[in-house]
Design a protein around this motif. Sequence first.
Motif, PDB file in Angstrom:
ATOM      1  N   SER A 106       0.858  -1.180   0.000  1.00  0.00           N
ATOM      2  CA  SER A 106       0.000   0.000   0.000  1.00  0.00           C
ATOM      3  C   SER A 106       0.894   1.230   0.000  1.00  0.00           C
ATOM      4  N   THR A 107       0.777   2.025  -1.056  1.00  0.00           N
ATOM      5  CA  THR A 107       1.611   3.226  -1.156  1.00  0.00           C
ATOM      6  C   THR A 107       0.759   4.491  -1.106  1.00  0.00           C
ATOM      7  N   LYS A 108      -0.437   4.349  -0.506  1.00  0.00           N
ATOM      8  CA  LYS A 108      -1.248   5.544  -0.262  1.00  0.00           C
ATOM      9  C   LYS A 108      -1.342   5.724   1.250  1.00  0.00           C
ATOM     10  N   PRO A 109      -0.396   6.455   1.828  1.00  0.00           N
ATOM     11  CA  PRO A 109      -0.324   6.526   3.292  1.00  0.00           C
ATOM     12  C   PRO A 109      -1.594   7.074   3.933  1.00  0.00           C
ATOM     13  N   SER A 110      -2.376   7.850   3.176  1.00  0.00           N
ATOM     14  CA  SER A 110      -3.587   8.426   3.772  1.00  0.00           C
ATOM     15  C   SER A 110      -4.656   7.369   4.014  1.00  0.00           C
ATOM     16  N   LEU A 111      -4.444   6.144   3.506  1.00  0.00           N
ATOM     17  CA  LEU A 111      -5.473   5.108   3.624  1.00  0.00           C
ATOM     18  C   LEU A 111      -5.256   4.158   4.798  1.00  0.00           C
ATOM     19  N   SER A 112      -4.235   4.413   5.624  1.00  0.00           N
ATOM     20  CA  SER A 112      -4.003   3.472   6.723  1.00  0.00           C
ATOM     21  C   SER A 112      -3.168   4.106   7.822  1.00  0.00           C
ATOM     22  N   ASN A 116       2.514   3.836   4.466  1.00  0.00           N
ATOM     23  CA  ASN A 116       2.935   2.900   3.415  1.00  0.00           C
ATOM     24  C   ASN A 116       3.299   1.595   4.086  1.00  0.00           C
ATOM     25  N   THR A 161       5.462   7.393   7.749  1.00  0.00           N
ATOM     26  CA  THR A 161       4.141   7.598   7.171  1.00  0.00           C
ATOM     27  C   THR A 161       3.054   6.958   8.033  1.00  0.00           C
ATOM     28  N   ASN A 163      -1.635   7.643   8.626  1.00  0.00           N
ATOM     29  CA  ASN A 163      -2.745   8.597   8.492  1.00  0.00           C
ATOM     30  C   ASN A 163      -3.307   8.982   9.851  1.00  0.00           C
ATOM     31  N   ASP A 200      -9.950  -0.381   2.211  1.00  0.00           N
ATOM     32  CA  ASP A 200      -9.157  -0.086   1.012  1.00  0.00           C
ATOM     33  C   ASP A 200      -8.106  -1.150   0.722  1.00  0.00           C
ATOM     34  N   HIS A 201      -8.048  -2.197   1.543  1.00  0.00           N
ATOM     35  CA  HIS A 201      -6.908  -3.115   1.445  1.00  0.00           C
ATOM     36  C   HIS A 201      -7.306  -4.569   1.246  1.00  0.00           C
TER      37      HIS A 201
END
Length: 342
Positions: A106-112, A116, A161, A163, A200-201
Amino acid sequence: MISPAVRRALRAGLASPLFVCAGLFAQEPFQFPTANHNLFIAGNESKFFAPTAPDKPWTSGSFGCVRNDGQRLHEGLDIVHLQTGKRGEPADPVMATADGTVVYISTKPSLSNYGNYLVIRHVVQGIEIYSLYAHLSAIQPGIAAGSSVKQGQVIATMGRTSNAEVIAKDRAHVHFELNLLVNDNFAAWFKTASQGERNDHGEWNGQNLNGLDPREILLAEHNQGTNFNLPNFIRSRTELCRVLVRATNFPYLKRYPMLVLRNPVAEKEGVVGYEIVLNLNGVAFALMPRAESEIKGRGKFQLLSVNEAEEKANPCRHLVVQRKGRWELANEGLRELEMLTY
Ligand SMILES: [Zn+2]
Protein backbone atom coordinates in the motif's frame (compact mmCIF):
# COMPACT_ATOMS: atom_id res chain seq x y z
CA MET A 1 36.33 -16.16 8.86
CA ILE A 2 35.70 -17.77 5.48
CA SER A 3 35.73 -21.56 5.49
CA PRO A 4 37.68 -23.51 2.83
CA ALA A 5 34.41 -24.69 1.29
CA VAL A 6 33.19 -21.13 0.92
CA ARG A 7 36.55 -20.05 -0.52
CA ARG A 8 36.37 -22.87 -3.06
CA ALA A 9 32.84 -21.92 -4.03
CA LEU A 10 33.83 -18.28 -4.41
CA ARG A 11 36.90 -19.16 -6.50
CA ALA A 12 34.75 -21.32 -8.72
CA GLY A 13 32.45 -18.35 -9.20
CA LEU A 14 29.53 -20.40 -7.93
CA ALA A 15 27.95 -17.72 -5.85
CA SER A 16 28.21 -14.34 -4.25
CA PRO A 17 29.62 -14.26 -0.68
CA LEU A 18 26.17 -13.41 0.63
CA PHE A 19 24.55 -16.37 -1.05
CA VAL A 20 27.26 -18.75 0.10
CA CYS A 21 26.90 -17.61 3.71
CA ALA A 22 23.15 -18.08 3.55
CA GLY A 23 23.56 -21.50 2.01
CA LEU A 24 26.22 -23.01 4.21
CA PHE A 25 25.24 -21.88 7.68
CA ALA A 26 22.05 -22.81 9.43
CA GLN A 27 19.63 -19.97 8.94
CA GLU A 28 17.23 -18.93 11.61
CA PRO A 29 13.67 -18.93 10.24
CA PHE A 30 13.23 -15.21 10.94
CA GLN A 31 15.73 -12.40 11.01
CA PHE A 32 15.48 -8.81 12.15
CA PRO A 33 13.89 -6.52 9.56
CA THR A 34 16.60 -3.87 10.10
CA ALA A 35 20.23 -3.78 11.26
CA ASN A 36 19.02 -3.06 14.80
CA HIS A 37 19.73 -6.24 16.80
CA ASN A 38 19.71 -4.70 20.29
CA LEU A 39 16.87 -7.00 21.32
CA PHE A 40 19.47 -9.72 21.92
CA ILE A 41 21.59 -7.58 24.24
CA ALA A 42 20.18 -7.65 27.77
CA GLY A 43 19.58 -4.11 28.98
CA ASN A 44 19.57 -2.65 25.47
CA GLU A 45 15.80 -2.84 24.95
CA SER A 46 15.58 0.96 24.95
CA LYS A 47 17.93 0.99 21.93
CA PHE A 48 15.69 -1.49 20.11
CA PHE A 49 12.16 -0.25 20.76
CA ALA A 50 10.70 3.17 20.02
CA PRO A 51 8.45 4.06 22.98
CA THR A 52 5.31 6.10 22.26
CA ALA A 53 6.86 9.17 23.91
CA PRO A 54 10.22 10.04 25.51
CA ASP A 55 8.76 9.64 29.02
CA LYS A 56 7.17 6.23 28.27
CA PRO A 57 8.95 2.92 28.89
CA TRP A 58 10.37 0.87 26.00
CA THR A 59 7.61 -1.66 26.56
CA SER A 60 5.17 0.78 24.90
CA GLY A 61 6.93 -0.06 21.62
CA SER A 62 6.66 -3.81 22.14
CA PHE A 63 3.83 -6.22 21.33
CA GLY A 64 0.80 -6.71 23.56
CA CYS A 65 -1.45 -4.80 25.95
CA VAL A 66 1.00 -1.92 26.19
CA ARG A 67 -1.07 1.08 25.09
CA ASN A 68 -3.69 3.18 26.89
CA ASP A 69 -2.82 1.83 30.36
CA GLY A 70 -2.94 -1.75 29.11
CA GLN A 71 -6.37 -1.39 27.48
CA ARG A 72 -5.24 -1.23 23.85
CA LEU A 73 -3.22 -3.76 21.88
CA HIS A 74 -0.08 -2.89 19.95
CA GLU A 75 0.11 -5.68 17.42
CA GLY A 76 3.77 -5.49 16.45
CA LEU A 77 7.22 -4.21 17.37
CA ASP A 78 8.25 -0.58 16.86
CA ILE A 79 11.93 -1.00 16.00
CA VAL A 80 13.74 2.33 16.30
CA HIS A 81 15.95 3.67 13.50
CA LEU A 82 19.74 3.54 13.54
CA GLN A 83 20.45 5.67 10.49
CA THR A 84 19.51 9.25 9.77
CA GLY A 85 19.57 10.68 6.28
CA LYS A 86 18.42 13.90 4.67
CA ARG A 87 16.76 16.44 6.99
CA GLY A 88 16.89 14.01 9.90
CA GLU A 89 14.66 11.43 8.23
CA PRO A 90 15.21 7.73 9.07
CA ALA A 91 17.29 5.97 6.42
CA ASP A 92 17.49 2.35 7.58
CA PRO A 93 16.98 -0.25 4.86
CA VAL A 94 14.09 -2.58 5.74
CA MET A 95 14.70 -6.25 4.95
CA ALA A 96 12.53 -9.32 4.44
CA THR A 97 12.47 -11.33 7.67
CA ALA A 98 12.36 -14.63 5.75
CA ASP A 99 12.14 -15.95 2.20
CA GLY A 100 8.70 -15.32 0.75
CA THR A 101 6.46 -13.62 -1.76
CA VAL A 102 5.30 -10.04 -1.54
CA VAL A 103 1.50 -10.18 -1.48
CA TYR A 104 0.53 -6.57 -0.88
CA ILE A 105 1.97 -3.08 -1.02
CA SER A 106 0.00 0.00 0.00
CA THR A 107 1.61 3.23 -1.16
CA LYS A 108 -1.25 5.54 -0.26
CA PRO A 109 -0.32 6.53 3.29
CA SER A 110 -3.59 8.43 3.77
CA LEU A 111 -5.47 5.11 3.62
CA SER A 112 -4.00 3.47 6.72
CA ASN A 113 -2.53 4.12 10.14
CA TYR A 114 0.23 1.83 8.87
CA GLY A 115 1.08 4.53 6.29
CA ASN A 116 2.94 2.90 3.42
CA TYR A 117 3.08 -0.78 4.20
CA LEU A 118 4.11 -4.09 2.69
CA VAL A 119 3.04 -7.66 3.43
CA ILE A 120 5.05 -10.81 2.64
CA ARG A 121 3.74 -14.38 2.68
CA HIS A 122 6.12 -16.99 4.06
CA VAL A 123 5.87 -20.71 4.60
CA VAL A 124 8.09 -21.52 7.57
CA GLN A 125 8.39 -25.16 8.64
CA GLY A 126 5.18 -25.91 6.77
CA ILE A 127 3.07 -23.16 8.29
CA GLU A 128 1.95 -19.98 6.56
CA ILE A 129 2.87 -16.71 8.22
CA TYR A 130 2.67 -13.10 7.02
CA SER A 131 5.17 -10.40 7.90
CA LEU A 132 4.10 -6.76 7.73
CA TYR A 133 6.32 -3.66 7.63
CA ALA A 134 4.70 -0.27 8.21
CA HIS A 135 5.36 3.51 8.18
CA LEU A 136 7.74 3.05 5.22
CA SER A 137 9.01 6.05 3.27
CA ALA A 138 9.69 4.18 0.03
CA ILE A 139 9.45 0.73 -1.48
CA GLN A 140 12.69 -0.66 -2.95
CA PRO A 141 12.65 -0.31 -6.77
CA GLY A 142 11.76 -3.61 -8.41
CA ILE A 143 9.71 -4.85 -5.45
CA ALA A 144 6.03 -5.33 -6.32
CA ALA A 145 3.15 -7.58 -5.35
CA GLY A 146 4.14 -11.01 -6.63
CA SER A 147 7.90 -10.48 -6.18
CA SER A 148 9.83 -13.36 -4.65
CA VAL A 149 12.15 -12.11 -1.93
CA LYS A 150 15.00 -13.70 -0.02
CA GLN A 151 15.59 -13.43 3.70
CA GLY A 152 17.59 -10.27 4.31
CA GLN A 153 16.75 -8.73 0.93
CA VAL A 154 16.11 -4.99 1.11
CA ILE A 155 12.44 -4.34 0.39
CA ALA A 156 11.94 -0.75 1.53
CA THR A 157 13.28 2.26 3.42
CA MET A 158 12.12 3.13 6.90
CA GLY A 159 9.91 6.20 7.16
CA ARG A 160 7.31 8.01 9.24
CA THR A 161 4.14 7.60 7.17
CA SER A 162 0.74 7.15 8.85
CA ASN A 163 -2.75 8.60 8.49
CA ALA A 164 -3.34 8.61 12.24
CA GLU A 165 -0.32 9.77 14.21
CA VAL A 166 2.58 12.11 13.67
CA ILE A 167 5.70 10.04 14.25
CA ALA A 168 8.44 12.32 15.58
CA LYS A 169 11.86 12.02 13.94
CA ASP A 170 13.54 10.82 17.13
CA ARG A 171 11.15 7.86 17.41
CA ALA A 172 11.13 6.95 13.71
CA HIS A 173 10.73 3.20 13.46
CA VAL A 174 9.51 0.31 11.40
CA HIS A 175 6.35 -1.28 12.77
CA PHE A 176 6.93 -5.00 12.29
CA GLU A 177 4.32 -7.76 12.58
CA LEU A 178 4.21 -11.54 12.21
CA ASN A 179 0.66 -12.69 11.54
CA LEU A 180 -1.70 -15.51 10.80
CA LEU A 181 -4.28 -14.76 8.11
CA VAL A 182 -7.81 -15.17 9.45
CA ASN A 183 -10.08 -15.44 6.42
CA ASP A 184 -9.73 -15.38 2.63
CA ASN A 185 -13.28 -14.04 2.49
CA PHE A 186 -12.45 -11.07 4.72
CA ALA A 187 -13.47 -8.38 2.24
CA ALA A 188 -16.95 -9.91 1.78
CA TRP A 189 -17.36 -10.39 5.54
CA PHE A 190 -16.24 -6.83 6.29
CA LYS A 191 -18.88 -5.46 3.90
CA THR A 192 -21.64 -7.15 5.88
CA ALA A 193 -20.14 -6.65 9.36
CA SER A 194 -18.89 -3.07 9.08
CA GLN A 195 -21.44 -1.36 6.88
CA GLY A 196 -20.45 2.13 5.87
CA GLU A 197 -16.79 1.59 6.80
CA ARG A 198 -14.17 1.64 4.08
CA ASN A 199 -11.85 -1.25 3.40
CA ASP A 200 -9.16 -0.09 1.01
CA HIS A 201 -6.91 -3.12 1.45
CA GLY A 202 -9.02 -6.19 0.62
CA GLU A 203 -7.93 -9.19 2.64
CA TRP A 204 -4.69 -7.34 3.55
CA ASN A 205 -6.57 -5.17 5.99
CA GLY A 206 -4.75 -5.35 9.35
CA GLN A 207 -7.92 -6.70 11.00
CA ASN A 208 -7.56 -9.89 8.95
CA LEU A 209 -3.97 -10.41 10.10
CA ASN A 210 -3.78 -11.70 13.67
CA GLY A 211 -0.40 -10.91 15.18
CA LEU A 212 1.86 -13.10 17.24
CA ASP A 213 4.57 -11.48 19.36
CA PRO A 214 7.63 -11.16 17.08
CA ARG A 215 9.84 -10.49 20.10
CA GLU A 216 8.96 -13.89 21.57
CA ILE A 217 9.60 -15.55 18.20
CA LEU A 218 12.97 -13.84 17.63
CA LEU A 219 14.12 -14.62 21.18
CA ALA A 220 12.86 -18.22 21.03
CA GLU A 221 14.70 -19.02 17.80
CA HIS A 222 17.80 -17.24 19.11
CA ASN A 223 17.78 -19.29 22.32
CA GLN A 224 16.63 -22.61 20.89
CA GLY A 225 18.68 -22.62 17.68
CA THR A 226 17.79 -25.54 15.44
CA ASN A 227 15.29 -26.80 18.05
CA PHE A 228 13.02 -23.84 17.34
CA ASN A 229 9.83 -24.98 15.66
CA LEU A 230 7.25 -22.42 14.54
CA PRO A 231 4.18 -24.70 14.55
CA ASN A 232 5.08 -25.81 18.10
CA PHE A 233 5.63 -22.20 19.10
CA ILE A 234 2.14 -21.27 17.86
CA ARG A 235 0.54 -24.33 19.49
CA SER A 236 2.09 -23.44 22.85
CA ARG A 237 0.55 -19.96 23.24
CA THR A 238 -1.24 -19.17 26.49
CA GLU A 239 -4.95 -19.88 26.41
CA LEU A 240 -7.21 -16.89 27.04
CA CYS A 241 -10.50 -18.62 26.37
CA ARG A 242 -12.08 -21.63 24.73
CA VAL A 243 -15.14 -21.45 22.51
CA LEU A 244 -17.31 -23.86 20.61
CA VAL A 245 -18.36 -22.82 17.11
CA ARG A 246 -21.08 -24.59 15.17
CA ALA A 247 -19.29 -24.24 11.87
CA THR A 248 -17.40 -26.90 9.96
CA ASN A 249 -16.26 -25.33 6.73
CA PHE A 250 -14.21 -22.16 7.05
CA PRO A 251 -10.92 -21.32 5.28
CA TYR A 252 -8.74 -21.28 8.42
CA LEU A 253 -9.12 -25.07 8.78
CA LYS A 254 -7.54 -25.59 5.36
CA ARG A 255 -4.96 -22.86 5.77
CA TYR A 256 -3.72 -24.10 9.14
CA PRO A 257 -4.23 -27.90 9.24
CA MET A 258 -1.26 -28.08 11.64
CA LEU A 259 -3.40 -26.36 14.28
CA VAL A 260 -6.31 -28.78 13.90
CA LEU A 261 -6.26 -31.60 16.46
CA ARG A 262 -7.48 -35.18 16.05
CA ASN A 263 -10.66 -36.42 17.72
CA PRO A 264 -11.62 -40.06 16.96
CA VAL A 265 -15.18 -39.55 18.27
CA ALA A 266 -15.88 -36.74 15.82
CA GLU A 267 -14.11 -38.59 13.04
CA LYS A 268 -16.43 -41.55 13.62
CA GLU A 269 -19.72 -39.74 14.31
CA GLY A 270 -19.27 -36.71 12.07
CA VAL A 271 -17.98 -33.23 12.80
CA VAL A 272 -20.62 -30.61 13.65
CA GLY A 273 -18.38 -27.92 15.10
CA TYR A 274 -14.98 -27.00 16.48
CA GLU A 275 -13.73 -26.27 19.96
CA ILE A 276 -11.31 -23.41 19.43
CA VAL A 277 -8.63 -22.09 21.78
CA LEU A 278 -7.86 -18.38 21.47
CA ASN A 279 -4.92 -16.43 22.86
CA LEU A 280 -4.92 -12.85 24.13
CA ASN A 281 -5.10 -11.51 20.58
CA GLY A 282 -7.81 -13.86 19.35
CA VAL A 283 -5.32 -16.08 17.50
CA ALA A 284 -6.97 -19.50 17.10
CA PHE A 285 -4.04 -21.76 17.96
CA ALA A 286 -5.81 -25.10 18.52
CA LEU A 287 -9.00 -26.36 16.86
CA MET A 288 -10.62 -29.61 18.00
CA PRO A 289 -13.37 -31.14 15.84
CA ARG A 290 -16.47 -32.04 17.87
CA ALA A 291 -19.37 -34.48 17.33
CA GLU A 292 -23.02 -33.70 18.17
CA SER A 293 -22.84 -36.13 21.12
CA GLU A 294 -20.05 -34.02 22.64
CA ILE A 295 -21.86 -30.68 22.44
CA LYS A 296 -24.43 -29.35 24.89
CA GLY A 297 -25.93 -26.06 23.69
CA ARG A 298 -27.41 -25.00 20.35
CA GLY A 299 -25.76 -21.59 20.07
CA LYS A 300 -23.54 -20.84 17.08
CA PHE A 301 -20.82 -19.52 19.39
CA GLN A 302 -20.54 -20.81 22.94
CA LEU A 303 -17.96 -19.68 25.43
CA LEU A 304 -16.71 -22.81 27.20
CA SER A 305 -14.10 -21.42 29.57
CA VAL A 306 -11.96 -18.40 30.40
CA ASN A 307 -8.41 -18.47 31.75
CA GLU A 308 -8.99 -15.69 34.27
CA ALA A 309 -5.30 -15.17 35.06
CA GLU A 310 -4.53 -14.55 31.38
CA GLU A 311 -7.60 -12.35 30.89
CA LYS A 312 -6.53 -10.29 33.90
CA ALA A 313 -2.95 -9.97 32.63
CA ASN A 314 -3.86 -9.29 28.98
CA PRO A 315 -7.42 -7.95 28.68
CA CYS A 316 -6.84 -5.45 25.86
CA ARG A 317 -8.64 -7.27 23.03
CA HIS A 318 -11.80 -7.35 25.18
CA LEU A 319 -12.84 -10.71 23.73
CA VAL A 320 -14.74 -11.79 26.86
CA VAL A 321 -16.57 -9.89 29.55
CA GLN A 322 -17.86 -10.77 33.00
CA ARG A 323 -21.53 -9.93 33.63
CA LYS A 324 -23.12 -10.69 37.00
CA GLY A 325 -20.28 -13.05 37.82
CA ARG A 326 -20.59 -14.97 34.55
CA TRP A 327 -18.17 -14.86 31.64
CA GLU A 328 -19.64 -14.12 28.21
CA LEU A 329 -18.27 -13.46 24.76
CA ALA A 330 -17.97 -9.70 24.36
CA ASN A 331 -18.80 -7.92 21.09
CA GLU A 332 -15.14 -8.05 20.05
CA GLY A 333 -15.01 -11.78 20.72
CA LEU A 334 -18.16 -12.39 18.69
CA ARG A 335 -16.78 -10.24 15.86
CA GLU A 336 -13.53 -12.24 15.85
CA LEU A 337 -15.45 -15.54 15.66
CA GLU A 338 -17.79 -14.24 12.93
CA MET A 339 -14.74 -13.20 10.92
CA LEU A 340 -12.98 -16.53 11.51
CA THR A 341 -15.92 -18.69 10.52
CA TYR A 342 -17.42 -16.58 7.69
ZN1 LIG B 1 3.69 0.18 15.98
